[in-house]
Scaffold this active site. Structure first.
Site, PDB file in Angstrom:
ATOM      1  NE  ARG A   1      -3.729   1.773   2.901  1.00  0.00           N
ATOM      2  CZ  ARG A   1      -4.976   1.613   2.476  1.00  0.00           C
ATOM      3  NH1 ARG A   1      -5.327   0.516   1.848  1.00  0.00           N
ATOM      4  NH2 ARG A   1      -5.882   2.553   2.669  1.00  0.00           N
TER       5      ARG A   1
ATOM      6  CG  HIS B   1      27.277 -17.543   4.642  1.00  0.00           C
ATOM      7  ND1 HIS B   1      27.332 -16.590   3.654  1.00  0.00           N
ATOM      8  CD2 HIS B   1      28.099 -17.116   5.637  1.00  0.00           C
ATOM      9  CE1 HIS B   1      28.158 -15.623   4.025  1.00  0.00           C
ATOM     10  NE2 HIS B   1      28.629 -15.909   5.228  1.00  0.00           N
TER      11      HIS B   1
ATOM     12  CB  SER C   1      30.090 -12.314   3.322  1.00  0.00           C
ATOM     13  OG  SER C   1      30.665 -13.288   4.073  1.00  0.00           O
TER      14      SER C   1
ATOM     15  CB  THR D   1       1.793  32.769  18.509  1.00  0.00           C
ATOM     16  OG1 THR D   1       1.006  33.732  19.204  1.00  0.00           O
ATOM     17  CG2 THR D   1       2.558  33.472  17.395  1.00  0.00           C
ATOM     18  CG  HIS D   2       1.160  30.312  22.225  1.00  0.00           C
ATOM     19  ND1 HIS D   2       2.182  29.585  22.774  1.00  0.00           N
ATOM     20  CD2 HIS D   2       1.632  31.575  22.053  1.00  0.00           C
ATOM     21  CE1 HIS D   2       3.230  30.373  22.968  1.00  0.00           C
ATOM     22  NE2 HIS D   2       2.931  31.591  22.520  1.00  0.00           N
TER      23      HIS D   2
ATOM     24  CB  SER E   1     -18.415   4.062   6.761  1.00  0.00           C
ATOM     25  OG  SER E   1     -18.221   4.095   8.167  1.00  0.00           O
TER      26      SER E   1
ATOM     27  CE  LYS F   1     -16.060  13.153   9.972  1.00  0.00           C
ATOM     28  NZ  LYS F   1     -15.338  13.926  10.976  1.00  0.00           N
ATOM     29  NE  ARG F   2     -13.830  18.317   0.767  1.00  0.00           N
ATOM     30  CZ  ARG F   2     -13.624  19.190  -0.217  1.00  0.00           C
ATOM     31  NH1 ARG F   2     -14.631  19.898  -0.705  1.00  0.00           N
ATOM     32  NH2 ARG F   2     -12.420  19.365  -0.703  1.00  0.00           N
TER      33      ARG F   2
ATOM     34  CD  GLU G   1      -6.726  12.693  10.241  1.00  0.00           C
ATOM     35  OE1 GLU G   1      -7.232  11.604   9.907  1.00  0.00           O
ATOM     36  OE2 GLU G   1      -7.292  13.517  10.975  1.00  0.00           O
TER      37      GLU G   1
ATOM     38  CD  GLU H   1      22.486  -2.109   8.131  1.00  0.00           C
ATOM     39  OE1 GLU H   1      22.877  -2.909   7.243  1.00  0.00           O
ATOM     40  OE2 GLU H   1      23.239  -1.347   8.748  1.00  0.00           O
ATOM     41  NE  ARG H   2      18.998 -10.135   6.475  1.00  0.00           N
ATOM     42  CZ  ARG H   2      19.550 -10.806   5.453  1.00  0.00           C
ATOM     43  NH1 ARG H   2      18.926 -10.853   4.298  1.00  0.00           N
ATOM     44  NH2 ARG H   2      20.706 -11.408   5.600  1.00  0.00           N
TER      45      ARG H   2
END
Ligand code: Q0Z
Length: 747
Positions: A4, A70, A96, A142-143, A265, A270-271, A277, A311-312
């Site tokens: 996705r 290996h 390696s 501000t704030h 739904s 709603k929009r 997000e 790391e993979r």
């Protein structure tokens, strides 16, 4: 990463197939340099062909891994078996980690291209919408509380500049992780050598580690994930702004809403700010991965394997995610609707209290003490906000403020005027903080300065050079080298351009500058930063050098003026050549044949001693000769593997401010070299040039006497020639030409 959130280009870079293909590239490059390591031993030409043709399948490696337990060992077994007897050379002297870490550097470099291109595209999209809204007034908060009016364009300019910083950070982070090692077990080079490593890495276009242990140190990978996390944080800041501005009570900005899209739904009205997000959410994953990368820095002794599993996951995930998020952000910014009327209405919410500072200053200017003025304005502004009476009316009816110039105070001209003036110069700071301390390129030089506004300092037959001066962010003066689409044959420039020729030549120069930087420093600074829009893809920002007064020609084949000199004297540039050479024949060794730089007409061949005299420094000239031959040999070997014979080439060198030798000009392009197609090459005659063959063939048949002026070129010859240039680019770089256009943001 789940499908996705994976764009296909990035997804393809992280498959098992792609990982092993990077290993294969490393193994093959190592074999190509084995002869140098083993003093002439190592694979012969036939064995090298077998090694280059060796292949693997992911399934075969997986099956073998069930035996070896290996992955690299299994891979080496499968690749070696496919090369037959020559397979014994594969992985010779390597460990390696050499293959894993160098292969990983190749994969990361490949991932960096679309990611940096995406970062620049986001910057451009934000800057465009910033300019569109420079005069769109809205509340500055501000704030979360209304503070003073600002413009929506100024808000966006702030995001554009942050995106620009992130693009630079990403570019630098990908550059510093493009490092490989072939230093063997525990990094001692016991079975290889630093020279061998340097040659293999030059082939791969990677830098080397000054001191490696057995692995590339993981601070480099942590720096990359740090830069990615920071770019993600910038996207989250942008997304958070949109989410706030889309709240029902504010409603100043809305994400694009597709026809047919559903916000909820259950609640049809709603929009929702779903894109923002998602961006805000996934940016958190990037920060988590950056943390994991930091944990990976402290490996045990010369190496352990604890980083590998991490790391993979994190390297594919973070590169795929930042690429995805950048493109979501580009669409978000490009398509969001800005409700200017609502912004104006919201500005009225406090009934003028937003202008309190201006009233305060006017009262002080008129003679009040600051404390007294503050109390008056605070009282009236509070009443305006609480009771809904406009502050302006309260001021007009209050004896303490009745005589103020209310038109001036309640005018926003200053807000938008100063904003747009500053944004068009590129700055977004407040006037008080406006010191000449930061690069201001984004809206200024990069988008506003046209080529026509730059001083032209040199112009050749087919290209121009402009002065960029010394920008505050650069220590040295810079120039802009712009390649045109003009073409010259027989020293005459045709009136018909070859579309994209200038871009092909610039793309090739950049390819070679990147690939040869480990051999010799060069003048390239950037093909994007500081390049005017109309010159994208065909211009290069370079360091200004003090150029040496000789042209440095290297010949690997005997042709052109070299062939003439050889026929007449048996020597070229004072170098005696074997008797009996035939036209176009490959020389036993490349030769260095300097010439003078002529403003008009042809350069004159000189011998090495004359070049030493002209340059005035023998040691320097010797470095120029060695460097030229090394650069040529590297490039000719690379080109030959891709079906192009690089018969000869011309370099120009200069000295930088520190007196260091630096390669300048354009390099190893069809205009500065002879490119011959390897198929069809025949000694004993002159060769067709890869790029200009169509124009020359047509000129020969047209009856043109080859003296200026050159005639226009017919459409079919233009099309054929253009295709040859693009083919030259694609053969040499192994990449589609579109990649160059995308990388430089060329339309
Ligand atoms: C290159 C040339 C062109 C006409 C000067 N880095 C550098 N610093 C100082 N000067 C030069 C360079 Cl590359 C320099 N040329 C050749 C290029 C148009 C002449 F685009 N002349």
């Amino acid at each position: 990463m789940i499908a996705r959130y994976t764009r296909p280009e990035l997804g393809r870079l992280w498959t098992d197939e792609a990982r092993m293909d990077a290993w294969r590239e490393v193994e093959v490059a190592a074999c190509e340099e084995l002869a140098g390591l083993l003093g002439g031993d190592g694979p012969d030409a036939q064995e090298l062909d077998a090694i280059r043709a060796a292949s693997f399948t992911v399934d075969a490696v997986a099956e073998r891994e069930r035996v070896t337990d290996h992955d690299v060992a299994a891979f080496v077994d499968v690749l070696g078996a496919s090369a037959g007897a020559a397979g014994r050379w594969i992985h010779f002297g390597l460990t390696s980690s050499d293959v894993l870490d160098t292969g990983l550097a190749l994969q990361l470099r490949a991932a960096g291209e679309p990611i940096v291109a995406g970062a620049r595209e986001l910057t451009g999209t934000l800057a465009a919408r910033a300019r569109e809204h420079l005069r769109t007034l809205c509340a500055g908060r501000t704030h979360g509380v209304h503070a003073e009016p600002t413009s929506f364009g100024l808000k966006l300019a702030g995001f554009a500049f942050e995106a620009d910083r992130n693009a630079g950070r990403l570019e630098r982070a990908f550059a510093q992780v493009a490092v490989g090692a072939l230093s063997g077990a525990v990094g001692t080079y016991a079975a290889t050598s630093p020279e061998f490593e340097a040659r293999v890495l030059a082939r791969l276009g990677l830098d080397r580690e000054d001191v490696s242990t057995q692995v590339i140190p993981r601070d480099r990978h942590a720096e990359l994930l740090g830069a990615i996390a920071l770019a993600g944080a910038g996207l989250e800041r942008l997304a958070t702004e949109v989410r706030h501005l889309q709240r029902t009570e504010v409603r100043e900005v809305q994400e694009a809403f597709r026809a047919g899209q559903k916000g909820s739904s259950a609640m049809p009205h709603k929009r929702n700010p779903i894109k923002s997000e998602q961006i805000a959410g996934l940016a958190r994953v990037l920060r988590g991965n950056a943390q994991a990368a930091l944990e990976n820095v402290a490996l045990w002794h010369e190496r352990d394997i604890s980083h590998s599993s991490v790391e993979r996951v994190i390297l594919p995930d973070s590169t795929i995610l930042i690429d995805y998020l950048q493109h979501r952000a580009i669409a978000l910014v490009r398509d969001m609707t800005v409700d200017e009327a609502r912004m104006r209405a919201n500005l009225e919410l406090t009934h003028g209290a937003l202008f309190s500072q201006r009233v305060l200053l006017a009262l002080v200017e008129r003679g009040s003490s600051r404390d007294e003025a503050y109390r008056v304005v605070q009282e009236l502004a509070q009443r305006a906000w609480d009771e809904g009476t406009p502050l302006r009316e309260l001021l007009a009816s209050d004896e303490r403020s009745r005589d103020l110039d209310l038109d001036a105070i309640f005018s926003t001209t200053r807000t938008t005027c100063v904003t747009s003036r500053r944004s068009s110069r590129g700055s977004t700071g407040s006037p008080e903080r406006d010191r000449p301390r930061r690069p201001r390129r984004l809206l200024a030089s990069r988008q506003v300065t046209a080529l026509a506004d730059l001083p032209l300092i040199a112009s050749g037959k087919v290209r121009e050079m402009y002065d960029l001066g010394t920008a505050p962010e650069r220590a040295e003066a810079a120039l802009l080298m712009v390649a045109s689409d003009r073409i010259s044959t027989y020293d005459a420039v045709h009136p018909t351009p070859i579309p994209d020729k200038g871009r092909v030549l610039t793309g090739l120069s950049v390819f070679w500058f990147e690939r040869t930087a480990a051999i010799l420093a060069n003048h390239m600074l950037s093909a994007t930063d500081g390049v005017p829009t109309e010159a994208r893809g065909r211009a290069l920002v370079v360091r200004r050098l003090s150029m040496l007064p000789v042209e440095c020609v290297v010949r690997g084949h005997i042709t052109g003026s070299g062939w003439k000199d050889y026929q007449a004297t048996g020597a070229v540039s004072g170098i005696a050549l074997p008797a009996g050479l035939r036209e176009s024949e490959r020389l036993p060794e490349p030769i260095f044949t300097p010439s003078t730089k002529a403003d008009e007409g042809h350069d004159e061949a000189i011998d090495f001693e004359r070049a030493v005299e002209l340059v005035g420094d023998r040691a320097l000239m010797e470095r120029v000769r060695t460097g030229s031959i090394e650069l040529y040999s590297f490039a000719a070997a690379h080109a030959r593997e891709r079906g192009v014979i690089l018969a000869d080439t011309k370099f120009e060198f200069g000295l930088d401010d520190a007196g260091e030798l630096v390669l300048g000009d354009e390099v190893l392009t069809p205009d500065s070299s002879r490119y011959w197609p390897a198929d069809g090459f025949q000694v004993g005659r002159s060769q067709p040039s890869f790029d200009k063959q169509y124009v020359r063939d047509w000129a020969a048949a047209s009856g043109w006497d080859k003296l200026p002026p050159a005639p226009p070129i017919p459409d079919d010859v233009v099309a054929g020639t253009r295709a040859r240039y693009i083919e030259a680019y694609e053969r040499i770089t192994g990449e589609p030409f579109e990649r160059w256009l995308a990388r430089t943001g060329t339309e």
